[in-house]
Design an enzyme around this catalytic site. Structure first.
Site, mmCIF file in Angstrom:
data_model
loop_
_atom_site.group_PDB
_atom_site.id
_atom_site.type_symbol
_atom_site.label_atom_id
_atom_site.label_comp_id
_atom_site.label_asym_id
_atom_site.label_seq_id
_atom_site.Cartn_x
_atom_site.Cartn_y
_atom_site.Cartn_z
ATOM 1 N N PRO A 1 64.725 11.517 33.013
ATOM 2 C CA PRO A 1 65.803 12.349 33.533
ATOM 3 C C PRO A 1 65.264 13.518 34.355
ATOM 4 C CG PRO A 1 66.065 11.981 31.182
ATOM 5 C CD PRO A 1 64.748 11.416 31.547
ATOM 6 N N GLY A 2 65.974 13.847 35.394
ATOM 7 C CA GLY A 2 65.633 15.035 36.168
ATOM 8 C C GLY A 2 64.498 14.862 37.147
ATOM 9 N N THR A 3 64.062 13.618 37.378
ATOM 10 C CA THR A 3 62.953 13.424 38.314
ATOM 11 C C THR A 3 63.444 13.182 39.732
ATOM 12 O OG1 THR A 3 62.887 11.184 37.463
ATOM 13 C CG2 THR A 3 61.142 12.667 36.766
ATOM 14 N N GLY A 4 64.727 13.245 39.940
ATOM 15 C CA GLY A 4 65.225 13.172 41.313
ATOM 16 C C GLY A 4 65.718 11.807 41.741
ATOM 17 N N THR B 1 68.837 10.483 41.467
ATOM 18 C CA THR B 1 70.103 10.638 42.176
ATOM 19 C C THR B 1 69.871 11.317 43.524
ATOM 20 O OG1 THR B 1 71.144 10.876 40.025
ATOM 21 C CG2 THR B 1 72.455 11.478 41.939
ATOM 22 N N HIS C 1 51.113 33.369 11.560
ATOM 23 C CA HIS C 1 51.236 31.953 11.890
ATOM 24 C C HIS C 1 50.766 31.683 13.328
ATOM 25 C CE1 HIS C 1 53.392 27.980 11.569
ATOM 26 N NE2 HIS C 1 53.366 28.118 12.892
ATOM 27 N N GLU C 2 51.291 32.448 14.258
ATOM 28 C CA GLU C 2 50.933 32.214 15.662
ATOM 29 C C GLU C 2 49.467 32.538 15.912
ATOM 30 O OE1 GLU C 2 52.739 30.505 17.523
ATOM 31 O OE2 GLU C 2 54.530 30.608 16.256
#
Ligand code: ADP
Ligand code: MG
Ligand code: ZN
Length: 654
Positions: free
Chosen positions: A246-249, A251, A466-467
């Site tokens: 999705p979203g790779t262009g 359309t 944690h980080e």
């Protein structure tokens, strides 16, 4: 209400209305109620004073007479005169709506208990009777002459209106084929004709996807000069399938194709077909192709074809007839046109694996164009396309943004540029600076910052530890991606903090040691919590899922476990869901194998957890320093982080 249903309702109403009109046709009613009598009987009725109205045509006498006892006749006549309120009953009986008003009179009389009489309509053939008119006058009968025969009345009163109604229907339905026509376009596709100036998109607007554009270039030149290809006997593909996440262009690229070729572009989305009644989808497909063939050369674009093109005879019983019919019709139509007629069928999907194999057979969608997530160069190009018309400041570095956004789709990148512009506007800036771009990238990546989500002191410290743990382990794993940023500002829906790692260069493969280091880094947060705070928390859930997915893939798919050996025990069900949680196990796997696989996965995970714990224990001082700094600053850049960790190391050495 869905649109197609609305149309069906409208058409049903149309026919009911038509039926009512025809049924209410006075001529038919009269005809049905009429009693045929002999002329002499008519004369008897007339002399008894029972006849109130007649209608004289050259061949017949039609009329109304009372039935019932003779005594009441005079009273009835009065009553009729009252009900018809002075005006002639005749007009209303035989002309417009006459049947109705006759019925009204009868009903009114029946309500009154004093009258046992009722009406009847009679008809008789005329005989030569020169005194008829005189006799009618004598008995006070209202009469009128008509020229038509009974048949003529039925013809004009019934058959002509029916014909008119049916004819109007056909006109309405036919008008629907044209774009924009409303009301009653059942079975006619709403496929909109978008010509070049409508799409307004060209290949220039699609950045990256060089190979895909090259492939489609050929289609463009075929549509522009079909003769050139025909002369050489070249076969042009009938159907081109655009495949990509999705979203790779996809359309966008199809619209650009139509824009480049400057031909009509019939576009329809697969999901539009799904909501329809059985048979309507198939009719639409038929109609779509018929329209396209009439307007060749042109392009038919079916977006999200997986909605109709799913594998037939799937698992779910029933409820799929509509889709199957639509798909079958699509296959029939695809086989039904010659390749050189100039109609190119284009379709897009992000789930090629669910498509019915019949769609991919030669002569159908035999060419596939893959659109992948853009690489570094592609990302920069896409950012540039979307930077058009946006004032960038001199420090804005799209290359740097492209570097920090591996795995982003074209849609994500478009989103970043837009977010950056919004941020700049919100702060009243005149230009989009690098800072805005970076902030936008993070927002798209991890969701918007949620400064309002206030954590308690203890929780904040836990998140910081944690980080810091993730970051520290990443720093000490030779094959892990370097830490670019650590943040304990809550973002998006779930993340309370995050450690951003970025690859030094783009890679398409992962080695065993890289995978192991990733697991180790994922374990780092939890290990730090254990070491510093004495117990773990639910915050590590996501990390554990990531680690488990990687470990399972290593064992079951990549053949990276000695105990299992080089066997693929499961396969990726969806090639676009890269680190997929969807795990399809080989059905033929024995119980024994399954349990040894689980054992192996656990072994990999515990080994890496131990490794992470060791790193944390050895660097406990640095860990606490990083955590402290995070608590004060909330965000640490790569340089600040490395400064702390390096200093800590030197201290250890002394
Ligand atoms: P798909 O149909 O593959 O899901 P779209 O074509 O709808 O994706 O892309 C969504 C948006 O992302 C486009 O409108 C465009 O703004 C942007 N986009 C995606 N790929 C590209 C690209 N290669 N070049 C420029 N913009 C792109
Ligand atoms: Mg799309
Ligand atoms: Zn974590």
């Amino acid at each position: 209400m869905k649109k197609p249903e609305k149309k069906v309702v409208i058409s049903i109403l149309y026919w009911i209305l038509g039926l009512l009109m025809v049924m209410g046709m006075p001529q038919i009613l009269l005809h049905l109620q009429t009693r045929n009598i002999s002329y002499s009987e008519f004369k008897v009725l007339l002399r008894q004073g029972r006849v109130i109205e007649v209608r004289l045509s050259p061949e017949t006498v039609q009329g109304i007479a009372f039935t019932g006892t003779e005594k009441n006749i005079d009273a009835i006549r009065e009553q009729v005169a009252r009900i018809s309120s002075g005006s002639s009953v005749t007009g209303r009986l035989f002309s417009d709506g006459g049947g109705q008003s006759l019925q009204q009179i009868i009903n009114a009389l029946k309500k009154d208990p004093g009258f046992s009489a009722s009406f009847e309509i009679f008809s008789t053939n005329r005989v030569k009777d020169p005194d008829l008119v005189k006799e009618l006058d004598e008995h006070g009968v209202v009469y009128e002459g008509v020229r038509e025969s009974m048949l003529g009345q039925i013809f004009w009163g019934t058959i002509v209106p029916i014909a008119f109604w049916v004819g109007l229907w056909f006109l309405l339905v036919r008008g629907m084929g044209k774009p924009g026509a409303g009301l009653l376009s059942i079975g006619k596709s709403r496929a909109k004709v978008a010509v070049e100036k409508d799409t307004g998109v060209s290949f220039d607007d699609v950045a990256g996807c060089v190979e895909a554009k090259e492939e489609l270039e050929e289609v463009v030149s075929f549509l522009k000069e079909p003769q050139r290809y025909e002369a050489l006997g070249a076969q042009i593909p009938k159907g081109v399938l655009l495949v990509g996440p999705p979203g790779t262009g996809k359309t966008l690229l199809s619209r650009a194709l139509a824009g480049e070729a400057g031909v009509p572009f019939y576009t329809i989305s697969g999901s539009e077909f799904v909501e329809m009644f059985v048979g309507v989808g198939a009719a639409r497909v038929r109609d779509l192709f018929a329209q396209a063939k009439r307007n060749a050369p042109c392009i038919i674009f079916i977006d999200e074809i997986d909605a109709i093109g799913k594998f037939r005879g799937g698992v779910m019983p029933g409820g799929h007839e509509e889709r199957e019919q639509t798909l079958n019709q699509l296959l029939v139509e695809m086989d039904g046109f010659e390749p050189n007629i100039g109609v190119i069928l284009l379709a897009a999907t992000n789930r090629p694996e669910v498509l019915d194999p019949a769609l991919l057979r030669p002569g159908r969608f035999d060419r596939q164009v893959v659109l992948d997530a853009p690489d570094l160069k592609g990302r920069e190009a896409i950012l540039k396309v979307h930077a058009r018309g946006k004032p960038l400041s001199r420090d804005a570095d799209l290359h740097a943004i492209a570097q920090r956004t591996p795995g982003f789709s074209g849609a994500d990148l478009a989103n970043i540029m837009n977010e950056a512009a919004l941020l700049a506007a919100r702060q009243g800036a005149k230009e989009i600076t690098q800072e805005f771009l970076e902030e936008a990238a993070e927002k798209v990546f991890a969701g918007p910052e949620r400064k309002s989500r206030r954590l308690g002191k203890r929780e904040r410290r836990r998140v910081a530890v944690h980080e810091a743990g993730h970051a520290l382990v990443a720093f000490h794993c030779p094959n892990a991606q370097p830490v670019a940023k650590i943040s304990i500002i809550p973002r998006g829906k779930a993340a309370l903090g995050y450690t951003l790692q970025l690859p030094e260069e783009e890679s398409f493969l992962m080695t065993r040691s890289e995978l192991l280091d990733r697991i180790c880094v994922a374990m780092g947060g939890r290990a730090a919590e254990l070491e510093v705070l004495g117990e773990e928390s639910s915050g590590a859930q996501n990390d554990l899922e990531t680690a488990t997915d990687i470990a399972r893939s290593m064992v079951a798919r990549f053949g990276m476990s000695e105990a299992i050996g080089p066997v693929a025990l499961s396969r990726e069900t969806n090639p676009f869901l890269r680190p997929s949680g969807l795990f399809e196990q080989n059905e033929t796997m024995s119980q024994e194998l399954a349990s040894s696989m689980d054992r192996e996965v656990r072994r990999v995970l515990t080994e890496q957890e131990q490794r992470a714990k060791n790193i944390i224990a050895e660097n406990r001082k640095a860990l606490e320093e990083v955590a402290e700094k995070l608590l004060t600053d909330e965000v640490l850049a790569a340089s600040e982080f490395e400064h702390i960790v390096r200093d800590g190391k030197e201290d250890d050495g002394e």
